[in-house]
Scaffold this motif. Structure first.
Motif, PDB file in Angstrom:
ATOM      1  N   ARG A  18       1.165   4.164  -3.391  1.00 56.95           N
ATOM      2  CA  ARG A  18       1.307   6.348  -2.493  1.00 56.95           C
ATOM      3  C   ARG A  18       2.163   6.732  -4.344  1.00 56.95           C
ATOM      4  NH1 ARG A  18       2.443   8.024   2.654  1.00 56.95           N
ATOM      5  NH2 ARG A  18       0.745   9.700   2.430  1.00 56.95           N
ATOM      6  N   ARG A  36      -7.034  -0.243  -1.358  1.00 56.37           N
ATOM      7  CA  ARG A  36      -6.727   1.566  -0.955  1.00 56.37           C
ATOM      8  C   ARG A  36      -7.489   2.363  -2.099  1.00 56.37           C
ATOM      9  NH1 ARG A  36      -3.236   5.042  -2.916  1.00 56.37           N
ATOM     10  NH2 ARG A  36      -1.949   5.890  -0.910  1.00 56.37           N
ATOM     11  N   ALA A  80       0.845  -0.858  -0.037  1.00 56.00           N
ATOM     12  CA  ALA A  80      -0.306   0.099   0.534  1.00 56.00           C
ATOM     13  C   ALA A  80       0.742   1.287  -0.144  1.00 56.00           C
ATOM     14  CB  ALA A  80      -1.015  -0.072   1.088  1.00 56.00           C
ATOM     15  N   VAL A  91      -4.529  -5.447  -3.310  1.00 59.50           N
ATOM     16  CA  VAL A  91      -4.282  -3.615  -2.427  1.00 59.50           C
ATOM     17  C   VAL A  91      -4.813  -2.081  -3.514  1.00 59.50           C
ATOM     18  CG1 VAL A  91      -2.720  -2.659  -1.062  1.00 59.50           C
ATOM     19  CG2 VAL A  91      -2.425  -5.471  -1.150  1.00 59.50           C
ATOM     20  N   SER A  92      -3.975  -2.399  -4.649  1.00 55.35           N
ATOM     21  CA  SER A  92      -4.779  -1.073  -4.881  1.00 55.35           C
ATOM     22  C   SER A  92      -6.126  -1.055  -4.972  1.00 55.35           C
ATOM     23  CB  SER A  92      -4.329  -0.726  -6.408  1.00 55.35           C
ATOM     24  OG  SER A  92      -4.180   0.237  -7.153  1.00 55.35           O
TER      25      SER A  92
END
Length: 134
Positions: free
Chosen positions: A57, A124, A53, A120-121
């Motif tokens: 970013r 997020r 994660a 995870v993307s």
């Protein structure tokens, strides 16, 4: 095979090398059983997801850094060195956590290689969208 796919296979190969080294450390100490310890599994899996994660970013910067051969070699060498140091200090549970983190990364990589979005993307982005709506 395109450059992106080739890079993902390269990254997976590096993770497999690191995992093999960590498993060898546990095997030599006759502590493979620590892989079954939830106190190793949970931090390893969560740690890998948190690292992923953080990398997502700023994916362009992460990609630019990771494309440097020295960064890849240092990451592999650093992972192996940390694992061996932890084992010498009798921290086999931490070595097992590194193994679980690497396995988690390989699972995420497999999802991406299968043509799906990095989970995870997805999470997020959903969290970010939810916080903007609040």
């Amino acid at each position: 095979m395109d450059d992106r796919t080739r890079g993902l296979f390269r990254d997976g190969s590096l993770a497999l090398l690191a995992l093999a080294a960590m498993l060898d450390v546990l095997r030599r100490r006759d502590r493979i059983d620590t892989l079954l310890d939830p106190a190793a599994l949970l931090p390893g899996v969560v740690g890998a997801i948190v690292v992923e994660a953080l990398m997502l970013r700023d994916p362009e910067r992460t990609r630019d850094l990771w494309e440097r051969p020295l960064v890849r070699v240092a990451s592999l060498g650093g992972t192996v060195a940390v694992g061996r140091t932890l084992a010498r200090q009798r921290e086999e549970r931490a070595v097992a956590a590194v193994c679980w983190g690497l396995l988690t990364y390989l699972l995420l990589l497999g999802v991406v290689l299968s043509g799906r979005e990095n989970p995870v993307s997805s999470v997020r982005r959903a969290v970010e969208n939810g916080s903007r709506q609040s």
